[in-house]
Design an enzyme around this catalytic site. Structure first.
Site, mmCIF file in Angstrom:
data_model
loop_
_atom_site.group_PDB
_atom_site.id
_atom_site.type_symbol
_atom_site.label_atom_id
_atom_site.label_comp_id
_atom_site.label_asym_id
_atom_site.label_seq_id
_atom_site.Cartn_x
_atom_site.Cartn_y
_atom_site.Cartn_z
ATOM 1 N N LEU A 266 -39.870 36.362 -8.739
ATOM 2 C CA LEU A 266 -40.986 36.706 -9.619
ATOM 3 C C LEU A 266 -42.178 37.296 -8.871
ATOM 4 O O LEU A 266 -43.308 37.209 -9.351
ATOM 5 C CB LEU A 266 -41.451 35.472 -10.412
ATOM 6 C CG LEU A 266 -40.358 34.679 -11.137
ATOM 7 C CD1 LEU A 266 -40.975 33.489 -11.862
ATOM 8 C CD2 LEU A 266 -39.610 35.564 -12.112
ATOM 9 N N CYS A 267 -41.952 37.899 -7.720
ATOM 10 C CA CYS A 267 -43.050 38.475 -6.929
ATOM 11 C C CYS A 267 -44.134 37.441 -6.647
ATOM 12 O O CYS A 267 -45.334 37.737 -6.704
ATOM 13 C CB CYS A 267 -43.647 39.695 -7.622
ATOM 14 S SG CYS A 267 -42.534 41.115 -7.706
#
Length: 911
Positions: A403-404
């Protein structure tokens, strides 16, 4: 008990928007039959927004603002009006704040970082553990940087600045960045920090604050009415609020603008005058800060569309405060319902990731995001990739992975830097399916809610988890031992897939076919590549590839390809491609494979295929798929790819297992070698059992027919008559296949006598060749295939290979009856779904006493024969499985499979 009306009234009191169903029906047709849970990525846009914006565009002419024409001045006025409206949306007074339009929040962060990089002496950079990757990336511009692992660390550091206990270079500026809301788990961080930081810094140690508000403002208001306590710089993505337009904003506190005015680069529209010849000189615009920072022509129409977005958003949802109440109610309900899910043995199904300082009952501390992973009843992690595959069948959309948010993932999953480096070395990449390594998941499932979600969405996701991932029945502690049946099999059908991910060609029953180390001859030797990216195309993303039907014309030595769908009149319904890798003597010299191209899109392996440069070949495939693509070839002998599956060996412990589950497998033997691959995903050959297919068919409700073609197997094996009752999933216990071939004159399909007749040899010479081969009939021969492991399945088996339509079966039933549960071993598995087995020609086959003349494929001098060195197979050949010794439980049906494990990440069936 409360009736439905009373329940609704109660939910409305808690903030639920009672009009959401009506709004969805009218404004969001794209959400029909879809559960959308990825609002943190972007929220869907309403239909009336597009309609209103379209009307604006058709009624007004907008020119480039850098001009004095009427259309240009109209654009300028509208842009400045929208700039002011955006500031007011966040209660930011234009007297104290300026707004710079950027592409997204990341672009705003990059602009700030580049300005600070140009400060004399550089700058110090601090960031919070929960920061998005785009914030973390700013550290590469800094001279020094520090990551704060906890809120207490941040507050202690600020206190140290106030009491002069924290040392920073006196001449160096600082920048502290953090997210207002974690994009991973929705935890909301204190908005008081910018004000505290401003009053903690001495005159010598000026440290600015950068707030990433992108995740927060998607469902919650941001109040910048107090400039003394507001962040110095705030970045956000407007499409996360409205869905459209794709635009971001950087809000700058004017009193904090000094570091941004030192930027050396200037673009069009940011300067008053520039000299270029005898002297390098320029003067920047001075009227406003945004004039200095907005390089070039602004995205005029996107900014004007933002005006319509404000109108429609207010009309539909009122305010962000109302959306916040609505989504907070739903998030609390979702979190509570998931936390209540348990397996029959009492273990929790969901591991939920929440911060100790946040609570779903307190929106100030927690946003409408639920982060989780799933476990089976043995406590083993379930692969997030497998969850997403099943979610796709139920039209549920969410995001999974890192999810960065590298710091948040590492903290939630207890991953140390050395573990993350090890995972990278083991093949983990952004977006791939290596999501359980070292007994730990490498990412999470994120469910992010927005204004358009309703109670039915929450219920649907919880029911989805219950349907596929909750074990409702405890497995028996005692497994009844019975004598294992050992049926014999024969080859029912043989199919090759010359073009990867396209239709298969079923071999005629009389035809013998070569098996070499890379699989069946001509199988997945070609692929379709995008003409722009050169990436290989996949049926998983382009189902219409199933309608592309290749077939091998042995007599003419060509691959014929037709498309069973509509084509423009100018495009032929069929094309022919020479089988020779060097078709210099063909009638169409433009078919030459003369262009080599490297790409790494076959399971991450770099390959160098040969691209067909013929315009008519490219036109045919482009018309069929409505995508610019052409044909490429990866001929035998050029492969640097190898099977990622380990050869299974008999289990010396002889542990019991359950029919439909998977037997445990010990570690690989020393000295094993990988099998070479062409364009198949994981192994040279895929085989399935007709008995297993029939058994699966019997479990599918409504008697929906499931043809063998959906599994895209090379070999379909059927049980020999007279060997007892059919035994489904007998292949789970195979470690090899012994093929016993009966000699037939059709084995000698091509000989030296017809090599010179590649373009029209006569029937007499072929008959003569066959008779000559038959005159030297050798005794039956026996060869062996190694069984490498089970085939992991995905939703691609739901694509009808005749119509290219998607449906839910057979993947839904497979997921309920053929999922591995890792009760033993290293715990890496993750409840993957299996059907069929991967095979390959044995690397060390038993010695044979005969040689045969067989077709081996396309060589440099044409379609030719070769003496020995390969193995042939044909429909009707007898097959004797080589099994591990085992005990099995008396037959029963049960979901999820049994307690054994299968080693080495078995793969999905090839496209």
């Amino acid at each position: 008990m409360m009736n439905q009306s009373s329940i609704l009234e109660e939910t409305i009191k808690l903030g639920y928007n009672k009009d959401v169903d009506r709004i969805r029906l009218k404004e969001y047709p794209t959400l029909k039959d879809t559960i959308y849970l990825d609002h943190a990525g972007t929220t869907p846009y309403p239909k009336s927004l597009i309609e209103q914006f379209s009307q604006v565009l058709t009624q007004s002419l907008f020119g480039n603002p850098h001009s004095n024409s009427a259309s240009s001045q109209l654009s300028t006025r509208r842009i400045e009006d929208v700039r002011l409206r955006t500031l007011r949306f966040f209660n930011a007074s234009p007297d104290h704040f300026d707004l710079v339009f950027v592409a997204n929040a990341t672009a705003g962060i990059k602009l700030i970082a580049e300005c600070f990089r140009e400060q004399p002496g550089g700058f110090w950079f601090g960031y919070h553990r929960d920061a998005h990757t785009s914030l973390v990336g700013a550290r590469e511009h800094a001279v020094e940087h520090r990551c704060f692992g906890h809120d207490a660390d941040v507050e202690g550091w600020m206190q140290g600045l106030k009491t002069a206990q924290t040392s920073l270079s006196e001449a160096r500026l600082g920048l502290y960045a953090y997210p207002a809301q974690s994009n991973l788990n929705g935890r909301r961080l204190p908005l008081s920090w910018p004000g505290l930081l401003r009053y903690s810094c001495s005159s010598r140690h000026r440290i600015y604050s950068l707030l990433d508000a992108a995740a927060l403002v998607s469902t919650s208001a941001l109040d910048l009415s107090d400039p003394l306590h507001a962040p110095d710089f705030t970045v956000l993505s407007l499409y996360k609020i409205f869905g459209f337009p794709d635009l971001g904003a950087l809000i700058i506190r004017k009193d904090s603008s000094t570091p941004l005015r030192c930027r050396r680069y200037f673009g069009g529209g940011t300067v008053e005058m520039v000299t270029c010849m005898d002297e390098s000189w320029h003067i920047k615009k001075q009227n406003s800060l945004h004039e200095q920072l907005e390089d070039g022509t602004l995205p005029i129409h996107s900014i004007i569309a933002l005006d319509s977005a404000f109108d429609v958003h207010a009309k539909l949802f009122g305010s962000l405060n109302q959306i916040s109440a609505h989504t907070s109610f739903l998030a609390s309900r979702l979190h509570r319902n998931l936390s209540c899910l348990h397996h029959a043995n009492g273990t929790s199904v969901c591991t939920l990731y929440t911060d100790p300082q946040s609570s779903y009952d307190r929106p100030r501390t927690q946003g409408p995001i639920v982060a989780l992973n799933l476990r089976n009843s043995n406590g083993e992690w379930i692969s997030n990739a497998e969850v997403e595959k099943l979610a796709a069948i139920r039209n549920i959309q969410f995001r999974s992975g890192g999810l960065c948010n590298p710091g948040g993932v590492a903290a939630s999953l207890d991953l140390t830097p050395w573990e993350m480096k090890r995972n990278y070395s083991a093949g983990q990449r952004c977006g791939n399916e290596n999501d359980i390594l070292g007994r730990k998941p490498t990412g999470v499932i994120r469910l992010s809610l927005g204004a358009t979600n309703n109670i039915e969405d929450i219920t649907a996701f919880v029911q989805f988890v219950e349907e596929f991932f909750v074990d409702h029945h405890c497995l028996p502690n005692h497994l009844v031992s019975v004598t294992a049946l050992a049926p014999s099999f024969y080859v029912d059908t043989l199919t090759i897939y010359p073009i990867k991910s396209c239709g298969g060609w079923q071999l005629p029953p009389h035809l013998a076919w070569d098996i070499n180390q890379e699989g069946l001859a001509l199988d997945r030797e070609w692929c379709l590549v995008h003409q722009g990216t050169r990436a290989a195309l996949s049926q998983k993303r382009m189902p219409r590839m199933a309608l592309i039907r290749p077939s091998v014309d042995v007599a003419a030595a060509v691959l014929r390809v037709r498309y069973d769908g509509p084509l423009p009149p100018s495009v032929p319904t069929e094309i022919a491609v020479p089988l020779s890798a060097n078709p210099s003597g063909s009638e169409n010299p433009s078919d030459l494979c003369i262009e080599a191209c490297s790409f790494s899109n076959v399971c991450g392996d770099p390959i160098t295929p040969h691209i067909y440069t013929s315009p008519h070949i490219a036109a045919f495939f482009t018309a069929a798929l409505s995508t610019p693509c052409t044909l490429a070839r990866f001929p035998p002998g050029s492969s640097n790819r190898h099977s990622k599956l380990q050869l299974q060996r008999p289990d010396p412990k002889n542990r019991p297992s359950i029919p439909g589950a998977f037997p445990p497998t010990p570690p690989p033997s020393p000295g094993q070698h990988a099998h070479p691959l062409l364009l198949s995903n994981e192994s040279p050959i895929l085989a399935i059992s007709r008995s297993s297919l029939d058994h699966l068919q019997s479990l599918i409700p409504d008697e929906q027919p499931v043809p063998a073609s959906v599994f895209r197997a090379n070999i379909v094996l059927a049980q020999q008559a007279g060997t007892g009752p059919e035994v489904p999933y007998d292949e789970d216990h195979w470690i090899g296949l012994s093929l016993q071939q009966k000699w037939n004159q059709n084995h000698a399909r091509r000989t030296d006598d017809d090599d010179h007749n590649r373009h029209g040899s006569n029937n007499a010479s072929r008959a003569h060749a066959a008779a000559a081969a038959a005159a030297t009939t050798p005794p039956p021969q026996q060869q062996q295939l190694d069984v490498l492991g089970p085939c992991r399945r995905c939703q691609m088996v739901c694509i009808d290979q005749t119509t290219a339509e998607r449906r839910a079966e057979p993947f839904v039933t497979l997921a309920k009856t053929r999922r591995r549960r890792d009760g033993e071993g290293d715990g890496e598995g993750g409840s993957k779904v299996f059907f069929g087995v991967h095979c390959a020609l044995a690397l060390a086959p038993a010695p044979t006493t005969t040689t045969t003349t067989t077709v081996v494929g396309c060589q440099a001098d044409g379609w030719r024969k070769e003496e020995g060195g390969t193995m042939t197979i044909r429909v009707g050949d007898r097959v004797e499985p080589i099994r591990r010794r085992r005990r099995v439980e008396s037959p029963r049906e049960g979901r999820g499979g049994g307690g054994g494990r299968v080693r080495a990440e078995p793969s999905e069936g090839d496209g």
